[in-house]
Motif scaffolding. Structure first.
Motif, PDB file in Angstrom:
ATOM      1  N   GLU A 168     -21.846 -28.605   4.095  1.00 53.12           N
ATOM      2  CA  GLU A 168     -22.051 -27.928   5.370  1.00 53.12           C
ATOM      3  C   GLU A 168     -21.095 -26.745   5.525  1.00 53.12           C
ATOM      4  O   GLU A 168     -21.464 -25.679   6.023  1.00 53.12           O
ATOM      5  CB  GLU A 168     -21.855 -28.918   6.524  1.00 53.12           C
ATOM      6  CG  GLU A 168     -22.959 -29.978   6.599  1.00 53.12           C
ATOM      7  CD  GLU A 168     -22.669 -31.021   7.662  1.00 53.12           C
ATOM      8  OE1 GLU A 168     -21.575 -30.943   8.273  1.00 53.12           O
ATOM      9  OE2 GLU A 168     -23.513 -31.905   7.870  1.00 53.12           O
ATOM     10  N   GLN A 169     -19.838 -26.922   5.075  1.00 54.11           N
ATOM     11  CA  GLN A 169     -18.853 -25.849   5.196  1.00 54.11           C
ATOM     12  C   GLN A 169     -19.217 -24.665   4.304  1.00 54.11           C
ATOM     13  O   GLN A 169     -19.046 -23.505   4.694  1.00 54.11           O
ATOM     14  CB  GLN A 169     -17.465 -26.375   4.840  1.00 54.11           C
ATOM     15  CG  GLN A 169     -16.896 -27.319   5.891  1.00 54.11           C
ATOM     16  CD  GLN A 169     -15.486 -27.770   5.562  1.00 54.11           C
ATOM     17  OE1 GLN A 169     -14.911 -27.326   4.579  1.00 54.11           O
ATOM     18  NE2 GLN A 169     -14.935 -28.659   6.378  1.00 54.11           N
ATOM     19  N   ILE A 170     -19.716 -24.969   3.102  1.00 49.07           N
ATOM     20  CA  ILE A 170     -20.134 -23.891   2.193  1.00 49.07           C
ATOM     21  C   ILE A 170     -21.314 -23.131   2.784  1.00 49.07           C
ATOM     22  O   ILE A 170     -21.357 -21.895   2.765  1.00 49.07           O
ATOM     23  CB  ILE A 170     -20.488 -24.467   0.809  1.00 49.07           C
ATOM     24  CG1 ILE A 170     -19.225 -24.988   0.127  1.00 49.07           C
ATOM     25  CG2 ILE A 170     -21.172 -23.412  -0.064  1.00 49.07           C
ATOM     26  CD1 ILE A 170     -19.489 -25.732  -1.165  1.00 49.07           C
ATOM     27  N   ALA A 171     -22.278 -23.869   3.333  1.00 47.17           N
ATOM     28  CA  ALA A 171     -23.446 -23.225   3.942  1.00 47.17           C
ATOM     29  C   ALA A 171     -23.032 -22.348   5.128  1.00 47.17           C
ATOM     30  O   ALA A 171     -23.533 -21.234   5.311  1.00 47.17           O
ATOM     31  CB  ALA A 171     -24.447 -24.287   4.394  1.00 47.17           C
ATOM     32  N   ARG A 172     -22.073 -22.834   5.892  1.00 49.24           N
ATOM     33  CA  ARG A 172     -21.604 -22.069   7.055  1.00 49.24           C
ATOM     34  C   ARG A 172     -20.892 -20.795   6.606  1.00 49.24           C
ATOM     35  O   ARG A 172     -21.111 -19.717   7.161  1.00 49.24           O
ATOM     36  CB  ARG A 172     -20.653 -22.935   7.890  1.00 49.24           C
ATOM     37  CG  ARG A 172     -20.211 -22.263   9.189  1.00 49.24           C
ATOM     38  CD  ARG A 172     -19.215 -23.138   9.923  1.00 49.24           C
ATOM     39  NE  ARG A 172     -18.681 -22.455  11.101  1.00 49.24           N
ATOM     40  CZ  ARG A 172     -17.603 -22.852  11.765  1.00 49.24           C
ATOM     41  NH1 ARG A 172     -16.956 -23.947  11.359  1.00 49.24           N
ATOM     42  NH2 ARG A 172     -17.170 -22.186  12.811  1.00 49.24           N
ATOM     43  N   VAL A 174     -14.915 -17.252   5.102  1.00 42.21           N
ATOM     44  CA  VAL A 174     -14.451 -18.602   5.414  1.00 42.21           C
ATOM     45  C   VAL A 174     -13.923 -18.601   6.833  1.00 42.21           C
ATOM     46  O   VAL A 174     -13.062 -17.771   7.179  1.00 42.21           O
ATOM     47  CB  VAL A 174     -13.337 -19.045   4.438  1.00 42.21           C
ATOM     48  CG1 VAL A 174     -12.823 -20.426   4.821  1.00 42.21           C
ATOM     49  CG2 VAL A 174     -13.846 -19.027   3.014  1.00 42.21           C
ATOM     50  N   PRO A 175     -14.438 -19.463   7.713  1.00 41.24           N
ATOM     51  CA  PRO A 175     -14.004 -19.473   9.117  1.00 41.24           C
ATOM     52  C   PRO A 175     -12.492 -19.663   9.240  1.00 41.24           C
ATOM     53  O   PRO A 175     -11.863 -20.347   8.430  1.00 41.24           O
ATOM     54  CB  PRO A 175     -14.761 -20.667   9.714  1.00 41.24           C
ATOM     55  CG  PRO A 175     -15.943 -20.844   8.819  1.00 41.24           C
ATOM     56  CD  PRO A 175     -15.498 -20.460   7.458  1.00 41.24           C
ATOM     57  N   GLU A 192     -10.693 -21.386  11.349  1.00 42.64           N
ATOM     58  CA  GLU A 192     -10.205 -22.755  11.560  1.00 42.64           C
ATOM     59  C   GLU A 192     -10.157 -23.543  10.248  1.00 42.64           C
ATOM     60  O   GLU A 192      -9.321 -24.436  10.065  1.00 42.64           O
ATOM     61  CB  GLU A 192     -11.073 -23.489  12.584  1.00 42.64           C
ATOM     62  CG  GLU A 192     -12.535 -23.697  12.187  1.00 42.64           C
ATOM     63  CD  GLU A 192     -13.433 -22.565  12.643  1.00 42.64           C
ATOM     64  OE1 GLU A 192     -14.643 -22.799  12.764  1.00 42.64           O
ATOM     65  OE2 GLU A 192     -12.903 -21.445  12.884  1.00 42.64           O
ATOM     66  N   VAL A 193     -11.052 -23.203   9.311  1.00 42.26           N
ATOM     67  CA  VAL A 193     -11.022 -23.865   8.003  1.00 42.26           C
ATOM     68  C   VAL A 193      -9.820 -23.382   7.204  1.00 42.26           C
ATOM     69  O   VAL A 193      -9.131 -24.155   6.542  1.00 42.26           O
ATOM     70  CB  VAL A 193     -12.330 -23.605   7.233  1.00 42.26           C
ATOM     71  CG1 VAL A 193     -12.256 -24.207   5.828  1.00 42.26           C
ATOM     72  CG2 VAL A 193     -13.518 -24.192   7.983  1.00 42.26           C
ATOM     73  N   ARG A 194      -9.538 -22.075   7.291  1.00 44.96           N
ATOM     74  CA  ARG A 194      -8.399 -21.518   6.567  1.00 44.96           C
ATOM     75  C   ARG A 194      -7.075 -22.149   7.030  1.00 44.96           C
ATOM     76  O   ARG A 194      -6.171 -22.377   6.224  1.00 44.96           O
ATOM     77  CB  ARG A 194      -8.325 -20.005   6.789  1.00 44.96           C
ATOM     78  CG  ARG A 194      -9.338 -19.231   5.946  1.00 44.96           C
ATOM     79  CD  ARG A 194      -9.095 -17.731   6.081  1.00 44.96           C
ATOM     80  NE  ARG A 194      -9.997 -16.983   5.225  1.00 44.96           N
ATOM     81  CZ  ARG A 194      -9.793 -16.755   3.933  1.00 44.96           C
ATOM     82  NH1 ARG A 194      -8.715 -17.250   3.349  1.00 44.96           N
ATOM     83  NH2 ARG A 194     -10.645 -16.050   3.231  1.00 44.96           N
ATOM     84  N   LYS A 195      -6.979 -22.428   8.325  1.00 40.47           N
ATOM     85  CA  LYS A 195      -5.741 -23.011   8.851  1.00 40.47           C
ATOM     86  C   LYS A 195      -5.492 -24.406   8.291  1.00 40.47           C
ATOM     87  O   LYS A 195      -4.341 -24.825   8.160  1.00 40.47           O
ATOM     88  CB  LYS A 195      -5.814 -23.069  10.381  1.00 40.47           C
ATOM     89  CG  LYS A 195      -5.788 -21.693  11.050  1.00 40.47           C
ATOM     90  CD  LYS A 195      -5.910 -21.823  12.559  1.00 40.47           C
ATOM     91  CE  LYS A 195      -5.939 -20.444  13.226  1.00 40.47           C
ATOM     92  NZ  LYS A 195      -6.110 -20.542  14.698  1.00 40.47           N
ATOM     93  N   GLY A 196      -6.575 -25.113   7.971  1.00 40.11           N
ATOM     94  CA  GLY A 196      -6.426 -26.484   7.488  1.00 40.11           C
ATOM     95  C   GLY A 196      -6.322 -26.615   5.981  1.00 40.11           C
ATOM     96  O   GLY A 196      -6.101 -27.711   5.470  1.00 40.11           O
ATOM     97  N   HIS A 197      -6.452 -25.512   5.270  1.00 40.55           N
ATOM     98  CA  HIS A 197      -6.408 -25.564   3.809  1.00 40.55           C
ATOM     99  C   HIS A 197      -5.593 -24.411   3.263  1.00 40.55           C
ATOM    100  O   HIS A 197      -5.600 -23.302   3.800  1.00 40.55           O
ATOM    101  CB  HIS A 197      -7.825 -25.507   3.229  1.00 40.55           C
ATOM    102  CG  HIS A 197      -8.693 -26.647   3.668  1.00 40.55           C
ATOM    103  ND1 HIS A 197      -8.702 -27.864   3.032  1.00 40.55           N
ATOM    104  CD2 HIS A 197      -9.559 -26.767   4.713  1.00 40.55           C
ATOM    105  CE1 HIS A 197      -9.549 -28.669   3.639  1.00 40.55           C
ATOM    106  NE2 HIS A 197     -10.081 -28.032   4.671  1.00 40.55           N
ATOM    107  N   LYS A 198      -4.911 -24.680   2.155  1.00 41.02           N
ATOM    108  CA  LYS A 198      -4.091 -23.656   1.527  1.00 41.02           C
ATOM    109  C   LYS A 198      -4.951 -22.519   0.976  1.00 41.02           C
ATOM    110  O   LYS A 198      -4.667 -21.344   1.206  1.00 41.02           O
ATOM    111  CB  LYS A 198      -3.270 -24.288   0.400  1.00 41.02           C
ATOM    112  CG  LYS A 198      -2.428 -23.283  -0.380  1.00 41.02           C
ATOM    113  CD  LYS A 198      -1.716 -23.966  -1.541  1.00 41.02           C
ATOM    114  CE  LYS A 198      -0.952 -22.938  -2.379  1.00 41.02           C
ATOM    115  NZ  LYS A 198      -0.312 -23.570  -3.558  1.00 41.02           N
ATOM    116  N   GLY A 199      -6.004 -22.866   0.241  1.00 38.36           N
ATOM    117  CA  GLY A 199      -6.872 -21.841  -0.334  1.00 38.36           C
ATOM    118  C   GLY A 199      -6.193 -21.089  -1.474  1.00 38.36           C
ATOM    119  O   GLY A 199      -5.048 -21.368  -1.825  1.00 38.36           O
TER     120      GLY A 199
END
Length: 526
Positions: free
Chosen positions: A3-7, A14-15, A17-24
């Protein structure tokens, strides 16, 4: 995750809020082109016991590797990528065995690696084994395997036989290699190699390792070194996997084909006609390159006769186009001009020709049924075999001839495994997808029209002049009728279908144009 990839795909980023939760991977945030970038190494899981799963079990080391690429600098496609991964993994872990799985495949059997390790640990024969090959298996194949991409005949019939001849060729995925064999070591019967655990353990300076790994993944690391020539996966061939397996076996290593009841790894197969034909063109081009190279199975040495014959069967795939095109062109053109090619029905030799045709197809059907196929699956496979023989294999031979003459070099064509919703609905209904104006379609469509024209003309003349005339042409009518029947999806795609997956008009026009030229020239040709 899906779902995150589709979004992210919809938003084209990359949204936040997702970046805040992951280092990337910060290096990918800059303006980095996938075809032009520095080496990128990220240690995601250190494997030192600190990272644990939801059940509290320690997780293994996980490292993200993207090797350095620069436009105009050869990176050797998949073979280059695997060699870079090999070097980095040797630095990070140095495990004695290496698992190779394509990016579109996933594990389907948690015991698969254990099964592979058992072969290497065998006290009598384990020291001989260079790699264990699992079958390529695919999810999403239609019930009757519309495009014949399930390759059941290869992996459920033929590869079992190769175990009697030092083992199968390396298929490029679902393979577990002995690292030493992959890194250039020759098999020595005097040395009883064991699968020793030489893994790098203990406290590690991960930052220092990442810096060293970037040097191993640089675009200049292999300059002046034997990678791709004497060690690692071999370069210079469109099917680097088969090429590498042949080189390993020529150095004395054996391989094993093993197919557990539960499929080990599942992947994606092409889901339209064009990608299927392109994939087989690439395979057959590379295989013929191998046969014509210094590593020809007949001259490379250290291969058994049965092993040589197995490799020859596959490396000469593309030459099937010669007898197939001969039958495909000569037979209907002879019918159009009233020339019989086979014995008449009353001739005793008729029975021999009829027996050979029926027996070969009966054997093919029986073989596939034994592999748990279906009659319709065999029908689809036969259609695709005819299309590949008159298209993929023909183009492959042409590419090799152009390469030999120094006119052009074969490229590396990647086949898409993506499909839109409408095409997916047609695929599930087992309706063939054409859609693109591909030159791959022109030979089979031209030949399908040629056989239909020859059949209709012969039957029309028989009705007009009497059925006695069919006595001389009976086998030709049967063969052309059979080819016309199996080509029904082509006729529908050219003239009846209105959906987006129909045959492009340009392909139909080209086919009709070539057909007209052939019919005009046929009296002088015959």
């Amino acid at each position: 995750m899906q779902e995150q990839i589709a979004r992210a795909t919809r938003l084209r980023k990359v949204p936040d809020e997702v970046r805040k939760g992951h280092k990337g991977f910060k290096e990918w945030d800059s303006k980095v082109d996938p075809r032009h970038h520095q080496p990128i190494i990220e240690v995601l899981i250190r494997g030192d016991g600190e990272d644990r799963d939801v059940e509290g079990n320690p997780m293994p080391t996980l490292v993200y590797v993207s090797r350095e690429k620069h436009q105009g600098h050869p990176h050797h496609y998949k073979a280059g990528a695997l060699n870079a991964l090999n070097r980095v993994s040797a630095l990070m872990s140095n495990a004695p065995l290496v698992l190779n799985v394509d990016c579109d495949m996933h594990s389907n059997n948690s015991q698969a690696l254990l099964h592979a390790v058992c072969f290497f640990l065998d006290p009598k024969e384990g020291h001989r084994i260079g790699y264990v090959q699992f079958p390529q298996s695919f999810g999403g194949i239609t019930e009757n395997d519309l495009y014949g991409n399930g390759v059941k005949r290869i992996y459920e019939v033929e590869f079992y036989g190769t175990n009697a001849h030092n083992g199968p060729m390396y298929a490029g995925t679902g393979s577990v290699h002995r690292r030493e064999s992959l890194n250039g070591r020759k098999y020595d019967p005097k040395v009883q190699l064991k699968v020793e655990d030489k893994s790098v353990r203990g406290n590690k300076n991960w930052e220092d390792l990442a810096v060293k790994a970037k040097a191993l993944a640089s675009s200049t690391f292999e300059t002046g070194k034997p990678w791709g020539k004497e060690m690692g996966l071999m370069y210079g061939c469109a099917v680097e996997d088969v090429f590498t397996g042949l080189v390993l076996q020529s150095r004395g290593w054996q391989s094993v084909f093993y197919a557990p009841e539960r499929k080990a790894y599942l992947g994606l197969a092409p889901v339209n006609t064009n990608d299927t034909l392109i994939q087989h063109k690439r395979w057959s081009t590379g295989l013929l390159e191998i046969f014509l190279s210094e590593y020809c199975p007949w001259t490379v040495g250290k291969l058994k006769l049965g092993q040589i014959m197995c490799y020859s069967f596959y490396t000469l795939w593309s030459l099937w186009c010669l007898p197939m095109l001969t039958y495909a062109f000569v037979l209907p053109l002879a019918m159009v001009n009233g020339i019989p090619l086979f014995p008449k029905v009353s001739d005793p030799w008729f029975k021999l020709f009829a027996f050979l045709g029926i027996a070969s197809h009966a054997f093919s059907l029986g073989e596939l049924m034994w592999a748990k196929g279906t009659i319709k699956m065999w029908w689809n496979e036969t259609r695709m075999w005819m299309m590949k023989g008159t298209s993929s294999y023909l183009f492959a031979v042409t590419v090799i001839i152009l390469k030999t003459l120094g006119i052009s070099e074969p490229g590396f064509e990647i086949t898409s495994k993506v499909i839109d919703e409408e095409a997916l609905k047609r695929y599930k209904k087992e309706i063939m997808e054409f859609a693109v104006a591909s030159p791959m379609f022109i030979p089979p469509t031209t030949l399908a029209l040629l056989h239909l024209f020859g059949l209709l003309k012969t039957l029309t003349m028989a009705v007009k002049d009497g059925l006695e005339g069919l006595d001389h042409m009976f086998l030709q009518v049967i063969v052309s009728g059979y080819i016309s029947l199996i080509s029904l999806p082509l006729y529908e795609a050219m003239f009846l279908r209105k959906d987006k997956g129909r045959m492009p008009v340009y392909v139909t026009i080209y086919a009709i144009g070539i057909l007209s030229v052939l019919l005009y020239l046929s009296p002088s040709l015959m």
